[in-house]
Design a protein around this motif. Sequence first.
Motif, PDB file in Angstrom:
ATOM      1  N   GLY A  77       0.826  -1.194   0.000  1.00 19.17           N
ATOM      2  CA  GLY A  77       0.000   0.000   0.000  1.00 19.17           C
ATOM      3  C   GLY A  77       0.861   1.244   0.000  1.00 19.17           C
ATOM      4  O   GLY A  77       2.081   1.192   0.221  1.00 19.17           O
ATOM      5  N   ALA A  78       0.252   2.383  -0.201  1.00 18.93           N
ATOM      6  CA  ALA A  78       0.997   3.633  -0.311  1.00 18.93           C
ATOM      7  C   ALA A  78       1.787   3.946   0.958  1.00 18.93           C
ATOM      8  O   ALA A  78       2.937   4.378   0.903  1.00 18.93           O
ATOM      9  CB  ALA A  78       0.042   4.779  -0.636  1.00 18.93           C
ATOM     10  N   VAL A  79       1.166   3.728   2.138  1.00 21.38           N
ATOM     11  CA  VAL A  79       1.832   4.042   3.403  1.00 21.38           C
ATOM     12  C   VAL A  79       3.042   3.142   3.610  1.00 21.38           C
ATOM     13  O   VAL A  79       4.144   3.603   3.925  1.00 21.38           O
ATOM     14  CB  VAL A  79       0.852   3.904   4.583  1.00 21.38           C
ATOM     15  CG1 VAL A  79       1.590   4.085   5.905  1.00 21.38           C
ATOM     16  CG2 VAL A  79      -0.274   4.926   4.467  1.00 21.38           C
ATOM     17  N   LYS A 109       5.996   3.863   1.207  1.00 20.76           N
ATOM     18  CA  LYS A 109       6.814   5.008   1.609  1.00 20.76           C
ATOM     19  C   LYS A 109       7.746   4.638   2.765  1.00 20.76           C
ATOM     20  O   LYS A 109       8.902   5.062   2.811  1.00 20.76           O
ATOM     21  CB  LYS A 109       5.932   6.184   2.012  1.00 20.76           C
ATOM     22  CG  LYS A 109       6.729   7.466   2.314  1.00 20.76           C
ATOM     23  CD  LYS A 109       5.851   8.623   2.643  1.00 20.76           C
ATOM     24  CE  LYS A 109       6.668   9.915   2.763  1.00 20.76           C
ATOM     25  NZ  LYS A 109       7.805   9.786   3.682  1.00 20.76           N
ATOM     26  N   LEU A 110       7.245   3.837   3.702  1.00 18.90           N
ATOM     27  CA  LEU A 110       8.073   3.425   4.827  1.00 18.90           C
ATOM     28  C   LEU A 110       9.238   2.558   4.366  1.00 18.90           C
ATOM     29  O   LEU A 110      10.350   2.663   4.890  1.00 18.90           O
ATOM     30  CB  LEU A 110       7.220   2.669   5.854  1.00 18.90           C
ATOM     31  CG  LEU A 110       6.232   3.539   6.631  1.00 18.90           C
ATOM     32  CD1 LEU A 110       5.225   2.669   7.357  1.00 18.90           C
ATOM     33  CD2 LEU A 110       6.964   4.432   7.612  1.00 18.90           C
ATOM     34  N   VAL A 111       8.982   1.694   3.376  1.00 25.19           N
ATOM     35  CA  VAL A 111      10.056   0.868   2.834  1.00 25.19           C
ATOM     36  C   VAL A 111      11.115   1.753   2.196  1.00 25.19           C
ATOM     37  O   VAL A 111      12.325   1.564   2.392  1.00 25.19           O
ATOM     38  CB  VAL A 111       9.500  -0.148   1.813  1.00 25.19           C
ATOM     39  CG1 VAL A 111      10.638  -0.814   1.050  1.00 25.19           C
ATOM     40  CG2 VAL A 111       8.668  -1.209   2.517  1.00 25.19           C
ATOM     41  N   VAL A 112      10.691   2.738   1.429  1.00 24.62           N
ATOM     42  CA  VAL A 112      11.639   3.639   0.776  1.00 24.62           C
ATOM     43  C   VAL A 112      12.452   4.413   1.815  1.00 24.62           C
ATOM     44  O   VAL A 112      13.671   4.570   1.699  1.00 24.62           O
ATOM     45  CB  VAL A 112      10.893   4.610  -0.160  1.00 24.62           C
ATOM     46  CG1 VAL A 112      11.856   5.691  -0.686  1.00 24.62           C
ATOM     47  CG2 VAL A 112      10.259   3.858  -1.319  1.00 24.62           C
ATOM     48  N   ASP A 113      11.781   4.878   2.864  1.00 22.64           N
ATOM     49  CA  ASP A 113      12.441   5.737   3.861  1.00 22.64           C
ATOM     50  C   ASP A 113      13.333   4.971   4.829  1.00 22.64           C
ATOM     51  O   ASP A 113      14.350   5.497   5.285  1.00 22.64           O
ATOM     52  CB  ASP A 113      11.399   6.512   4.661  1.00 22.64           C
ATOM     53  CG  ASP A 113      10.678   7.555   3.820  1.00 22.64           C
ATOM     54  OD1 ASP A 113      11.178   7.879   2.731  1.00 22.64           O
ATOM     55  OD2 ASP A 113       9.604   8.031   4.255  1.00 22.64           O
ATOM     56  N   TYR A 114      12.954   3.714   5.168  1.00 24.45           N
ATOM     57  CA  TYR A 114      13.630   3.030   6.277  1.00 24.45           C
ATOM     58  C   TYR A 114      14.316   1.724   5.903  1.00 24.45           C
ATOM     59  O   TYR A 114      14.949   1.107   6.752  1.00 24.45           O
ATOM     60  CB  TYR A 114      12.626   2.751   7.403  1.00 24.45           C
ATOM     61  CG  TYR A 114      12.104   4.020   8.045  1.00 24.45           C
ATOM     62  CD1 TYR A 114      12.836   4.689   9.010  1.00 24.45           C
ATOM     63  CD2 TYR A 114      10.882   4.556   7.663  1.00 24.45           C
ATOM     64  CE1 TYR A 114      12.369   5.847   9.592  1.00 24.45           C
ATOM     65  CE2 TYR A 114      10.394   5.724   8.237  1.00 24.45           C
ATOM     66  CZ  TYR A 114      11.141   6.366   9.206  1.00 24.45           C
ATOM     67  OH  TYR A 114      10.671   7.515   9.770  1.00 24.45           O
ATOM     68  N   ASN A 115      14.211   1.300   4.650  1.00 24.90           N
ATOM     69  CA  ASN A 115      14.871   0.061   4.255  1.00 24.90           C
ATOM     70  C   ASN A 115      16.382   0.199   4.434  1.00 24.90           C
ATOM     71  O   ASN A 115      16.991   1.201   4.053  1.00 24.90           O
ATOM     72  CB  ASN A 115      14.549  -0.257   2.796  1.00 24.90           C
ATOM     73  CG  ASN A 115      14.727  -1.731   2.480  1.00 24.90           C
ATOM     74  OD1 ASN A 115      14.723  -2.571   3.371  1.00 24.90           O
ATOM     75  ND2 ASN A 115      14.859  -2.048   1.210  1.00 24.90           N
ATOM     76  N   ILE A 140       4.154  -2.524  10.728  1.00 23.56           N
ATOM     77  CA  ILE A 140       3.956  -3.950  11.009  1.00 23.56           C
ATOM     78  C   ILE A 140       3.722  -4.749   9.730  1.00 23.56           C
ATOM     79  O   ILE A 140       4.349  -5.800   9.533  1.00 23.56           O
ATOM     80  CB  ILE A 140       2.792  -4.161  11.997  1.00 23.56           C
ATOM     81  CG1 ILE A 140       3.208  -3.645  13.373  1.00 23.56           C
ATOM     82  CG2 ILE A 140       2.408  -5.629  12.100  1.00 23.56           C
ATOM     83  CD1 ILE A 140       2.107  -3.705  14.405  1.00 23.56           C
ATOM     84  N   PRO A 141       2.834  -4.318   8.811  1.00 25.24           N
ATOM     85  CA  PRO A 141       2.663  -5.094   7.582  1.00 25.24           C
ATOM     86  C   PRO A 141       3.955  -5.244   6.806  1.00 25.24           C
ATOM     87  O   PRO A 141       4.229  -6.294   6.230  1.00 25.24           O
ATOM     88  CB  PRO A 141       1.632  -4.267   6.797  1.00 25.24           C
ATOM     89  CG  PRO A 141       0.911  -3.486   7.831  1.00 25.24           C
ATOM     90  CD  PRO A 141       1.945  -3.164   8.869  1.00 25.24           C
ATOM     91  N   CYS A 142       4.788  -4.199   6.809  1.00 28.23           N
ATOM     92  CA  CYS A 142       6.058  -4.265   6.089  1.00 28.23           C
ATOM     93  C   CYS A 142       6.945  -5.356   6.655  1.00 28.23           C
ATOM     94  O   CYS A 142       7.553  -6.122   5.925  1.00 28.23           O
ATOM     95  CB  CYS A 142       6.756  -2.909   6.163  1.00 28.23           C
ATOM     96  SG  CYS A 142       8.414  -2.879   5.459  1.00 28.23           S
ATOM     97  N   MET A 143       7.021  -5.461   7.983  1.00 29.16           N
ATOM     98  CA  MET A 143       7.879  -6.458   8.597  1.00 29.16           C
ATOM     99  C   MET A 143       7.368  -7.863   8.357  1.00 29.16           C
ATOM    100  O   MET A 143       8.126  -8.804   8.197  1.00 29.16           O
ATOM    101  CB  MET A 143       8.008  -6.190  10.095  1.00 29.16           C
ATOM    102  CG  MET A 143       8.860  -4.963  10.419  1.00 29.16           C
ATOM    103  SD  MET A 143      10.504  -5.045   9.690  1.00 29.16           S
ATOM    104  CE  MET A 143      11.157  -6.457  10.554  1.00 29.16           C
ATOM    105  N   ARG A 144       6.052  -8.039   8.320  1.00 29.91           N
ATOM    106  CA  ARG A 144       5.505  -9.364   8.033  1.00 29.91           C
ATOM    107  C   ARG A 144       5.831  -9.771   6.599  1.00 29.91           C
ATOM    108  O   ARG A 144       6.170 -10.915   6.319  1.00 29.91           O
ATOM    109  CB  ARG A 144       3.996  -9.360   8.270  1.00 29.91           C
ATOM    110  CG  ARG A 144       3.653  -9.322   9.754  1.00 29.91           C
ATOM    111  CD  ARG A 144       2.170  -9.385   9.985  1.00 29.91           C
ATOM    112  NE  ARG A 144       1.881  -9.341  11.412  1.00 29.91           N
ATOM    113  CZ  ARG A 144       0.678  -9.171  11.912  1.00 29.91           C
ATOM    114  NH1 ARG A 144      -0.359  -9.014  11.124  1.00 29.91           N
ATOM    115  NH2 ARG A 144       0.488  -9.152  13.218  1.00 29.91           N
TER     116      ARG A 144
END
Length: 246
Positions: free
Chosen positions: A177-179, A182-188, A226-230
């Motif tokens: 999803g969009a949120v 963005k978190l993946v781009v910012d914190y990967n 949380i969804p990103c980590m899963r």
Amino acid sequence: MESSGAAAFRAGISLPEDLEKHYADITSEFCVRQKGYKQHKKKGVSTEPMFLCVARDLLKFEEKRYNLATSLLLPELPSDSSEPVSGVPPYIILNIMLPGYDAPNPVWGKSRTDGPGWSLVFYLLMTEQTRTELQDLPNASAGVRLLQRFVTDDSTDMRERLKLIASLVNPEEVNLGAVVRKLVVDYNMKPVLTRPQHEFFTDGSRYFEIDVRRTCAALCHLATRIPCMRLLAEKHAGMYGWERGG
């Protein structure tokens, strides 16, 4: 793979893939602090790793499992490389515990620290270069000497400085999803301190295990990640943490 009880299982049984294609030349992807960082605040490409990932698992448990090595059958090693060197065992095991239950409402939800979830486990084997340096510790590189202190000396605050660098290697293949995108781009690939929710175990001979028991929200600092980590767990992302410094 779902695991229960204390019966021993072979390391890497749940993800029996060829690791060479996943971990070849990975160190060039990671930027870490260099000598003199306090003065110049510059990071540089990591040098060769001190340990290589030789197997991995994604295991499902009904509750968090600590000191997994006591239930593992680790790959057998030649006699000349199966013993610890300067107190450092040949294997480092990294056990990342990911919750399979929903995070509580941050306002009125009841706190929950255990329950069903996964263990993303990496089995790291000492390289021959690291072994050689540990055999001549006074002349070893700064990174190898630091590793030796980290493993053998639990009386200092050094272990409280341990950081984890997590990499979601295929975000373009995941329907984010969009949120979350963005978190993946910012914190990967951004370093995260594992303290205070980590534990260390060793048998003094074959393995040194690091168990990171943080919830997904704590691990990423934001509950929305949380969804990103899963997805990271389910898509077998790479996690690394040892590099040879200057």
